[in-house]
Design an enzyme around this catalytic site. Structure first.
Site, PDB file in Angstrom:
ATOM      1  N   THR A   1     -25.488  31.481 -28.987  1.00 50.32           N
ATOM      2  CA  THR A   1     -25.166  32.632 -28.144  1.00 50.32           C
ATOM      3  C   THR A   1     -24.751  32.204 -26.742  1.00 50.32           C
ATOM      4  OG1 THR A   1     -26.199  34.522 -27.033  1.00 50.32           O
ATOM      5  CG2 THR A   1     -27.669  32.759 -27.699  1.00 50.32           C
ATOM      6  N   ASP A   2     -23.974  33.069 -26.085  1.00 48.29           N
ATOM      7  CA  ASP A   2     -23.605  32.808 -24.681  1.00 48.29           C
ATOM      8  C   ASP A   2     -24.812  32.910 -23.750  1.00 48.29           C
ATOM      9  OD1 ASP A   2     -23.934  35.580 -24.794  1.00 48.29           O
ATOM     10  OD2 ASP A   2     -21.940  36.061 -24.020  1.00 48.29           O
ATOM     11  N   GLU A   3     -25.918  33.510 -24.247  1.00 48.48           N
ATOM     12  CA  GLU A   3     -27.089  33.703 -23.373  1.00 48.48           C
ATOM     13  C   GLU A   3     -27.734  32.389 -22.963  1.00 48.48           C
ATOM     14  OE1 GLU A   3     -29.853  36.719 -24.365  1.00 48.48           O
ATOM     15  OE2 GLU A   3     -28.350  37.968 -25.317  1.00 48.48           O
TER      16      GLU A   3
ATOM     17  N   TYR B   1     -36.118  34.599 -25.973  1.00 49.25           N
ATOM     18  CA  TYR B   1     -35.054  34.512 -26.981  1.00 49.25           C
ATOM     19  C   TYR B   1     -34.030  33.440 -26.606  1.00 49.25           C
ATOM     20  CZ  TYR B   1     -30.549  35.459 -29.130  1.00 49.25           C
ATOM     21  OH  TYR B   1     -29.334  35.303 -29.758  1.00 49.25           O
TER      22      TYR B   1
ATOM     23  N   LYS C   1     -33.040  29.741 -28.297  1.00 51.40           N
ATOM     24  CA  LYS C   1     -31.690  29.437 -28.803  1.00 51.40           C
ATOM     25  C   LYS C   1     -31.149  28.185 -28.095  1.00 51.40           C
ATOM     26  CE  LYS C   1     -29.458  31.290 -31.384  1.00 51.40           C
ATOM     27  NZ  LYS C   1     -29.360  31.189 -32.864  1.00 51.40           N
TER      28      LYS C   1
HETATM   29  P1  NAD Z   1     -30.333  39.745 -36.855  1.00 50.62           P
HETATM   30  O1  NAD Z   1     -31.656  39.862 -36.169  1.00 50.62           O
HETATM   31  O2  NAD Z   1     -29.585  40.994 -37.169  1.00 50.62           O
HETATM   32  O3  NAD Z   1     -30.491  38.932 -38.219  1.00 50.62           O
HETATM   33  C1  NAD Z   1     -31.297  37.801 -38.326  1.00 50.62           C
HETATM   34  C2  NAD Z   1     -31.490  37.505 -39.815  1.00 50.62           C
HETATM   35  O4  NAD Z   1     -32.265  36.301 -39.935  1.00 50.62           O
HETATM   36  C3  NAD Z   1     -32.281  38.595 -40.562  1.00 50.62           C
HETATM   37  O5  NAD Z   1     -31.672  38.865 -41.807  1.00 50.62           O
HETATM   38  C4  NAD Z   1     -33.659  37.986 -40.745  1.00 50.62           C
HETATM   39  O6  NAD Z   1     -34.337  38.467 -41.910  1.00 50.62           O
HETATM   40  C5  NAD Z   1     -33.316  36.513 -40.878  1.00 50.62           C
HETATM   41  N1  NAD Z   1     -34.447  35.643 -40.495  1.00 50.62           N
HETATM   42  C6  NAD Z   1     -35.221  35.723 -39.385  1.00 50.62           C
HETATM   43  N2  NAD Z   1     -36.160  34.755 -39.404  1.00 50.62           N
HETATM   44  C7  NAD Z   1     -35.951  34.037 -40.534  1.00 50.62           C
HETATM   45  C8  NAD Z   1     -36.580  32.897 -41.108  1.00 50.62           C
HETATM   46  N3  NAD Z   1     -37.626  32.300 -40.498  1.00 50.62           N
HETATM   47  N4  NAD Z   1     -36.105  32.412 -42.275  1.00 50.62           N
HETATM   48  C9  NAD Z   1     -35.060  33.005 -42.898  1.00 50.62           C
HETATM   49  N5  NAD Z   1     -34.426  34.087 -42.411  1.00 50.62           N
HETATM   50  C10 NAD Z   1     -34.863  34.595 -41.238  1.00 50.62           C
HETATM   51  O7  NAD Z   1     -29.472  38.777 -35.919  1.00 50.62           O
HETATM   52  P2  NAD Z   1     -27.914  38.793 -35.619  1.00 50.62           P
HETATM   53  O8  NAD Z   1     -27.647  39.686 -34.465  1.00 50.62           O
HETATM   54  O9  NAD Z   1     -27.160  38.952 -36.873  1.00 50.62           O
HETATM   55  O10 NAD Z   1     -27.730  37.293 -35.086  1.00 50.62           O
HETATM   56  C11 NAD Z   1     -27.431  36.234 -36.007  1.00 50.62           C
HETATM   57  C12 NAD Z   1     -27.222  34.960 -35.224  1.00 50.62           C
HETATM   58  O11 NAD Z   1     -26.158  35.119 -34.296  1.00 50.62           O
HETATM   59  C13 NAD Z   1     -28.445  34.532 -34.410  1.00 50.62           C
HETATM   60  O12 NAD Z   1     -28.557  33.134 -34.474  1.00 50.62           O
HETATM   61  C14 NAD Z   1     -28.100  34.976 -32.997  1.00 50.62           C
HETATM   62  O13 NAD Z   1     -28.743  34.167 -32.044  1.00 50.62           O
HETATM   63  C15 NAD Z   1     -26.599  34.774 -32.990  1.00 50.62           C
HETATM   64  N6  NAD Z   1     -25.841  35.612 -32.053  1.00 50.62           N
HETATM   65  C16 NAD Z   1     -25.976  36.965 -32.077  1.00 50.62           C
HETATM   66  C17 NAD Z   1     -25.175  37.745 -31.230  1.00 50.62           C
HETATM   67  C18 NAD Z   1     -25.259  39.258 -31.251  1.00 50.62           C
HETATM   68  O14 NAD Z   1     -24.543  39.904 -30.498  1.00 50.62           O
HETATM   69  N7  NAD Z   1     -26.065  39.881 -32.101  1.00 50.62           N
HETATM   70  C19 NAD Z   1     -24.277  37.129 -30.365  1.00 50.62           C
HETATM   71  C20 NAD Z   1     -24.183  35.723 -30.370  1.00 50.62           C
HETATM   72  C21 NAD Z   1     -24.952  34.972 -31.224  1.00 50.62           C
HETATM   73  O1  TDX Z   2     -31.327  50.972 -25.336  1.00 51.14           O
HETATM   74  C1  TDX Z   2     -30.780  50.058 -24.716  1.00 51.14           C
HETATM   75  N1  TDX Z   2     -30.218  50.328 -23.494  1.00 51.14           N
HETATM   76  C2  TDX Z   2     -29.588  49.395 -22.739  1.00 51.14           C
HETATM   77  O2  TDX Z   2     -29.096  49.705 -21.634  1.00 51.14           O
HETATM   78  C3  TDX Z   2     -30.685  48.700 -25.232  1.00 51.14           C
HETATM   79  C4  TDX Z   2     -31.289  48.358 -26.562  1.00 51.14           C
HETATM   80  C5  TDX Z   2     -30.026  47.765 -24.471  1.00 51.14           C
HETATM   81  N2  TDX Z   2     -29.502  48.090 -23.247  1.00 51.14           N
HETATM   82  C6  TDX Z   2     -28.739  47.060 -22.501  1.00 51.14           C
HETATM   83  C7  TDX Z   2     -29.373  45.696 -22.391  1.00 51.14           C
HETATM   84  C8  TDX Z   2     -28.171  44.775 -22.347  1.00 51.14           C
HETATM   85  O3  TDX Z   2     -27.649  44.690 -21.037  1.00 51.14           O
HETATM   86  O4  TDX Z   2     -27.541  46.850 -23.252  1.00 51.14           O
HETATM   87  C9  TDX Z   2     -27.133  45.481 -23.212  1.00 51.14           C
HETATM   88  C10 TDX Z   2     -27.068  44.945 -24.637  1.00 51.14           C
HETATM   89  O5  TDX Z   2     -28.405  44.876 -25.125  1.00 51.14           O
HETATM   90  P1  TDX Z   2     -28.747  44.235 -26.568  1.00 51.14           P
HETATM   91  O6  TDX Z   2     -28.008  44.967 -27.617  1.00 51.14           O
HETATM   92  O7  TDX Z   2     -30.232  44.157 -26.662  1.00 51.14           O
HETATM   93  O8  TDX Z   2     -28.060  42.818 -26.458  1.00 51.14           O
HETATM   94  P2  TDX Z   2     -28.267  41.546 -25.467  1.00 51.14           P
HETATM   95  O9  TDX Z   2     -29.607  41.514 -24.870  1.00 51.14           O
HETATM   96  O10 TDX Z   2     -27.081  41.505 -24.555  1.00 51.14           O
HETATM   97  O11 TDX Z   2     -28.183  40.352 -26.555  1.00 51.14           O
HETATM   98  C11 TDX Z   2     -27.216  40.413 -27.642  1.00 51.14           C
HETATM   99  O12 TDX Z   2     -26.113  39.593 -27.403  1.00 51.14           O
HETATM  100  C12 TDX Z   2     -26.337  38.208 -27.397  1.00 51.14           C
HETATM  101  C13 TDX Z   2     -27.875  40.030 -28.957  1.00 51.14           C
HETATM  102  O13 TDX Z   2     -28.996  40.880 -29.197  1.00 51.14           O
HETATM  103  C14 TDX Z   2     -28.288  38.583 -28.938  1.00 51.14           C
HETATM  104  O14 TDX Z   2     -28.809  38.210 -30.204  1.00 51.14           O
HETATM  105  C15 TDX Z   2     -27.074  37.749 -28.633  1.00 51.14           C
HETATM  106  O15 TDX Z   2     -27.453  36.414 -28.466  1.00 51.14           O
END
Ligand code: NAD
Ligand code: TDX
Length: 332
Positions: free
Chosen positions: A121-123, A148, A152
């Site tokens: 992630t960019d975080e 988190y 990562k």
């Molecule tokens: P998510 O929480 O929706 O899904 C995570 C999945 O991993 C789930 O299906 C969960 O059951 C599985 N999991 C968790 N712990 C596990 C374990 N110990 N063994 C096996 N499976 C396990 O997450 P997401 O938003 O789909 O993110 C997926 C990946 O992408 C992560 O690595 C996250 O850091 C990265 N990422 C997410 C975002 C975003 O915007 N959501 C952005 C950049 C990177």
């Molecule tokens: O109810 C809300 N109201 C609100 O203002 C929630 C749930 C979030 N927020 C804000 C927090 C953040 O600034 O919105 C923005 C996005 O929040 P999230 O969806 O929780 O994402 P963020 O914390 O930015 O992280 C996401 O992007 C990077 C993913 O959850 C991570 O897994 C990924 O690494």
């Protein structure tokens, strides 16, 4: 045709990747997923059984992981605890999955000399000022803010060490915020859409000046396939689609697209340590590997996502009440 092990393939981005890879490649995909609260078997419903198999298990289970990694050509590692707000309430599972789980996969990839792509992630880079002219690049120093993002960041560093010390054939990608179907209702965009569908006002943390750089999950998938195919081992690639928007603007867009007044939302307690702005410079991925995002227009991608949540209430409804009860306890 390659055999891919997709960890976390029942989560949001992993399941989108599986759907995308079934449609755009002839790879065979084995999903390894623990089905935590964030995993949903229904996200893989309808996929052909001769292309996708499912294994229920933990990425920190060394014996299981060793078996599975030994039977594929490459691992695409999505599994993680992914939600910042959860990591502030209970960091423990983040250390287990993001650090011990990633370590377990790296050890198996080392033993079997199997290629691994690590999804990050960019975080990990911390946050930017609103007026900072520079965006994140592959050389930005790590500076994570939350349990988190720090776990990562730790997993990225493990990958780099296993490449250098043990010659593991790994790549890393750090992507910006994803949106699209199958995203858990705890996350910002689905939470607001499903609130409106339930007649509840959207919830904006603080003033909503925080900026996120949105990319459609399909564009993340196409970038990962490009890196798997053409990426150089040991390299990191940043994935982003120039989609910066502040949270208040996104809430107003969702309300307007759903036929509500743009100001019909509540300000709620801000997130502790809330990162101000993320922004990705994906020049390396575009120039070296020729990748381009397909979704250039955030508003139309958002409209399609809203329609998906309208059409799939049975997918999200089971998680909605528990998610809102969690936020209510936090005053959010
Ligand atoms: P998510 O929480 O929706 O899904 C995570 C999945 O991993 C789930 O299906 C969960 O059951 C599985 N999991 C968790 N712990 C596990 C374990 N110990 N063994 C096996 N499976 C396990 O997450 P997401 O938003 O789909 O993110 C997926 C990946 O992408 C992560 O690595 C996250 O850091 C990265 N990422 C997410 C975002 C975003 O915007 N959501 C952005 C950049 C990177
Ligand atoms: O109810 C809300 N109201 C609100 O203002 C929630 C749930 C979030 N927020 C804000 C927090 C953040 O600034 O919105 C923005 C996005 O929040 P999230 O969806 O929780 O994402 P963020 O914390 O930015 O992280 C996401 O992007 C990077 C993913 O959850 C991570 O897994 C990924 O690494």
């Amino acid at each position: 045709m390659a055999r891919l092990l997709v960890t976390g393939g029942a989560g949001f981005i992993g399941s989108n990747f599986v759907h995308y890879a079934v449609e755009h490649t002839d790879h065979h995909l084995t999903v390894l997923d623990k089905l935590t609260y964030a995993g949903n078997r229904e996200s893989l419903a309808g996929l052909p059984e001769d292309r996708v198999s499912f294994v229920l298990g933990d990425i920190a289970d060394a014996a299981l992981v060793d078996d599975l990694v030994g039977s594929v050509d490459a691992v695409v590692h999505y599994a993680a605890e992914s939600h910042n707000d959860n990591s502030l309430s209970d960091p423990h599972p983040f250390l287990h999955t993001n650090l011990v789980g990633s370590f377990t996969l790296l050890e198996a990839a080392r033993r079997h000399s199997v290629r691994l792509h690590h999804i990050s992630t960019d975080e990990v880079y911390g946050d930017l000022e609103l007026d900072d002219p520079a965006r994140f690049t592959e050389t930005t120093p790590y500076n994570p803010s939350s349990p988190y993002s720090s776990t990562k960041a730790g997993s990225d560093l493990l990958v780099r060490a296993w490449v250098r010390s043990f010659g593991v054939e790994a790549t890393i990608s750090n992507c910006s915020n994803n949106y699209g179907p199958y995203q858990h209702v705890e996350k910002f965009i689905p939470r607001q859409i499903t609130n409106i569908l339930r007649g509840v006002r959207p919830k904006l943390y603080g003033e909503g000046r925080n900026v996120r750089d949105w990319i459609h999950a399909d564009d993340h998938s196409s970038a990962v396939l490009t890196i798997l195919e053409k990426g150089r081992v040991g390299e990191t690639y940043l994935i982003g689609a120039d989609g910066e928007k502040d949270n208040k603007t996104v809430i107003e867009m969702i309300l307007t697209l759903m036929g509500q007044p743009a100001d019909a939302f509540d300000h709620v307690t801000d997130r502790a340590g809330h990162d101000l702005r993320y922004a990705i410079d994906s020049t390396k991925l575009r120039t070296e590997l020729g990748w381009r995002p397909h979704y250039q227009d955030f508003e139309s991608g958002l409209a399609a996502t809203i329609q998906w949540y309208r059409d799939n209430e049975s997918w999200w409804a089971p998680a909605k009440d528990a998610t809102e009860a969690f936020y209510a306890r936090l005053g959010q």
